[in-house]
Design an enzyme around this catalytic site. Structure first.
Site, PDB file in Angstrom:
ATOM      1  N   ASP A 406       0.891  -1.150   0.000  1.00 48.03           N
ATOM      2  CA  ASP A 406       0.000   0.000   0.000  1.00 48.03           C
ATOM      3  C   ASP A 406       0.940   1.214   0.000  1.00 48.03           C
ATOM      4  OD1 ASP A 406      -2.261   1.574   0.236  1.00 48.03           O
ATOM      5  OD2 ASP A 406      -2.149   1.596   2.418  1.00 48.03           O
ATOM      6  N   THR A 408       0.411   4.895   0.698  1.00 45.88           N
ATOM      7  CA  THR A 408       0.385   5.985   1.670  1.00 45.88           C
ATOM      8  C   THR A 408       0.871   5.544   3.044  1.00 45.88           C
ATOM      9  OG1 THR A 408      -1.491   6.916   0.493  1.00 45.88           O
ATOM     10  CG2 THR A 408      -1.067   7.753   2.712  1.00 45.88           C
TER      11      THR A 408
END
Length: 708
Positions: A406, A408
């Site tokens: 992922d 962020t």
């Protein structure tokens, strides 16, 4: 009045094993012994009720540690007493006298020899004899059974010789065998204690006392009596006594023993602190968040205990092999005895070969090959911010072929800063656009929201009141402001609703749009910086031949920018939370062994679907139920380190298993006398030395495991 608490039991060889009932150690089969727990402390008023429950983990570790130390002392004492008795036994043994060319026999000397040997057998051999009884009751034959059978056969045959049976006694072999087995166990337990001490170090992080702020004065109380809402004073250089929030003061905290983050972290008012971290030069007042039994450190200790108790496939295989080796040892001993008798050797020779085979084939090294590595790896990991919830998944880290990130907060810093905000409608100016966005985002903890709020605070803008707030799953948020329907949405929402998407100025930007009555009123662009550690992490993974994939809800331009900068193998952008699960399934259908990183909440379905789910950046929230492994920090290099450490742990297990198995393959035929005609023989005492040495080698090898 002090409550009665049920007696608990621990393993002398594995102090981390704690059970509510007597029985056998699930790791080595040894009999569990009563755990000597510390008495609960009596403390101030209403707090006292919390003391015993929150002290459980501390008492368990302290009690098992103390008992383990007591067992080491017991073996040491038995060894020295048997050593003193062994000298006269050897001096009075006819075989030793014959070898030395002397004759020290006198009337009744054989009975003195019998008496001394009986003391050695019953006192020195007691741990093994009692172990045999317990293993028989549990129907789980193991090391104690083999040693007990060997010394009992030698003792009974020797007694029969003294009482009139023709032959030569085994008293000196019996004495040296028990002596060496006691010495071996003493050394083994010290090695095991060193290899398993990391859990104790975790427990020691929690200070025993805290300074409770009580009105206008301060009183010292036991840490395990603190409860939610208490305010405690942390003096310079002291350990934080409880999880909580700073209400007064500023300081730098060292959290390295809890999170693996070596750099001191600045903490000010309203910041969260973790129990066990070390305060710097400032004084702090902390409002306690919950009792110690619910603290981050207590949860870590429980996770470590659970991981150490649980059995992975590798350990189950080792346990099975150890059980079969016990049966093989007994069968081989019997066969060796029969074969040598059939070949015309006397009963004394046949018994000596049988005893040597049984002793040398003790499956102790094989039984400890995996548990010792596990005890060390799980505790070391916890101290470095890598919390293992599923040991099999951890060991399977070596099989990862693709790692899905992922973006962020993992590969990037997760600190979005506003780089541009513009109005696209004549009815709204720039300040109104950022105000509307901030009004909707003010209660969100998403990095985009944090960035917008940081900008509004910098501009000192006031936020308008809102009503009817609700989330648009995976696409944005909406509310009513001044009678108008306002939305803050992603570019994907505009596409789905056939609204024109303005051109973006930079591929590295993340943009959200502000809609007023479904008309695009303006936008806010934010940029997130790639972590310096990310570059090294991806390099390490590629060096390990692991493909890396970026899976993000962000736009393709941003995803491509990050992917290209890090030289990743690809990216999938604008993926909604529920779509991540399907993407993971798709990768698995292509034959990939997938590990996925996520926050453990939004990515829960995908984490559960992945072969290995890694919750990243969970901080003190380690209850990410769907993850197999929890990384306290968001540092992507920790993901690479986790895989490297998983591989190193598995290598140590295999090294120990190969050593333990290879040792038996080589020594069993020697013990049986296969090289008898070549003049090479292994005595029972030498067999005991080899058996103990093999276990010490396994313990030392486990102790060499490190996180690089």
């Amino acid at each position: 009045m002090e409550a009665n608490h049920p007696q608990q039991y621990t393993c002398p060889m594995h102090p981390e094993v704690i059970k509510d009932a007597p029985g056998q150690c699930p790791k080595c089969g040894m009999t569990l012994v009563p755990l000597q727990e510390s008495k609960p402390h009596h403390s101030h008023g209403a707090h006292a009720g919390h003391a015993q429950a929150s002290a459980t983990d501390h008492n368990h570790a302290q009690g098992s540690h103390a008992h383990h130390a007591g067992m080491i002392e017991d073996f040491r004492k038995r060894f020295y007493i048997v050593l003193l008795l062994t000298a006269p036994v050897m001096a009075l043994s006819p075989m030793i006298q014959h070898g030395l060319g002397v004759s020290w026999s006198f009337t009744g000397s054989n009975y003195i020899l019998l008496a001394l040997s009986s003391i050695i057998f019953f006192y020195g051999g007691w741990p093994f004899l009692s172990g045999l009884v317990q293993e028989a009751k549990a129907k789980s034959l193991g090391m104690m059974t083999l040693v007990a059978v060997a010394i009992t056969v030698a003792y009974i045959y020797s007694v029969a010789i003294v009482l009139g049976l023709y032959g030569m006694d085994f008293f000196w072999e019996l004495a040296t065998l028990i002596l060496i087995m006691l010495l071996g166990h003493w050394i083994e337990m010290r090695s095991i204690m060193r290899a398993s001490k990391e859990l104790e170090l975790l427990v020691q992080l929690m200070p025993a006392e805290a300074h409770l702020v009580h009105g206008d004065h301060i009183m010292d109380v036991k840490t395990d009596t603190l409860k939610a809402g208490d305010v405690i004073l942390i003096k310079p250089g002291e350990k934080i006594a409880a999880d909580g929030e700073i209400t007064e003061g500023q300081s730098y905290l060292n959290e390295s023993m809890l999170t693996g983050e070596s750099k001191p972290v600045e903490k000010t008012k309203n910041d969260q602190v973790i129990a066990g971290s070390v305060n710097g030069e400032g004084s702090l007042k902390v409002k306690v968040a919950h009792s110690n039994q619910e603290s981050y450190l207590s949860q870590v200790i429980r996770l470590v205990q659970n991981a150490q108790d649980a059995k992975s496939k590798t350990q189950l295989l080792a346990d099975k092999a150890a059980r079969w080796l016990t049966i093989l040892a007994l069968a081989s001993g019997a066969i060796t005895f029969i074969v040598w008798l059939a070949l015309g050797k006397d009963i004394a020779f046949a018994i000596e070969r049988m005893v040597t085979v049984i002793v040398i084939c003790c499956p102790h090294a094989l039984g400890l090959a995996v548990p010792l590595v596990v005890a060390r790896s799980t505790a070391i990991s916890a101290r470095s911010g890598l919390l293992i919830k599923d040991r099999t998944a951890f060991e399977n880290a070596r099989r990862i072929s693709m790692l899905v990130f992922d973006k962020t907060g993992t590969l990037t810093r997760g600190e979005f800063n506003v780089v541009q905000y513009e109005s696209l409608h004549a009815n709204y100016n720039r300040e109104e656009i950022i105000q509307l966005a901030a009004a909707l985002e003010q209660h969100s903890e998403h990095p985009i929201a944090t960035g917008i709020m940081r900008k509004v605070k910098e501009l000192q803008l006031r936020l308008p009141p809102l009503q009817n707030f609700k989330a648009i799953t995976g696409k944005g948020i909406q509310a009513t402001i001044g009678g108008r329907d306002i939305k803050v949405v992603s570019p994907g929402f505009l596409k789905e609703n056939n609204l024109e998407v303005p051109a973006i100025s930079s591929q590295a930007e993340t943009r959200v749009y502000i809609l007023a009555e479904n008309i695009v009123a303006g936008f806010v662009s934010l940029a997130d910086e790639i972590r310096p550690e990310s570059y090294e992490a991806i390099k390490i993974l590629h060096r390990l031949h692991i493909k890396t994939l970026l899976l993000t809800g962000d736009n393709p331009a941003v995803a491509k920018s990050v992917s290209d900068a890090l030289k990743m193998d690809g990216f999938i952008a604008e993926v909604l939370p529920h779509q991540k699960l399907e993407k993971i399934k798709s990768l698995q259908s292509q034959g990939e062994f997938v590990a996925m990183t996520g926050d453990g909440v939004n990515d829960a379905p995908a984490l559960a679907q992945a072969n290995i789910g890694i919750a990243v950046g969970s901080g003190s929230d380690i209850a990410a139920e769907t993850a197999d492994i929890v990384l306290v920090n968001s540092n992507p290099k920790d993901v690479a380190n986790l895989i490297l450490f998983g591989q190193a742990t598995y290598r140590k297990m295999i090294q120990n298993l190969v050593w333990a198995t290879g040792y038996n393959v080589v020594t069993l035929p020697l013990a049986a006398g296969i090289l008898y005609n070549a003049g090479i023989m292994v005595s029972p005492a030498i067999g005991a030395v080899l058996m103990s040495a093999s276990t010490v080698v396994v313990a030392i090898n486990a102790g060499l495991l490190r996180i690089k």
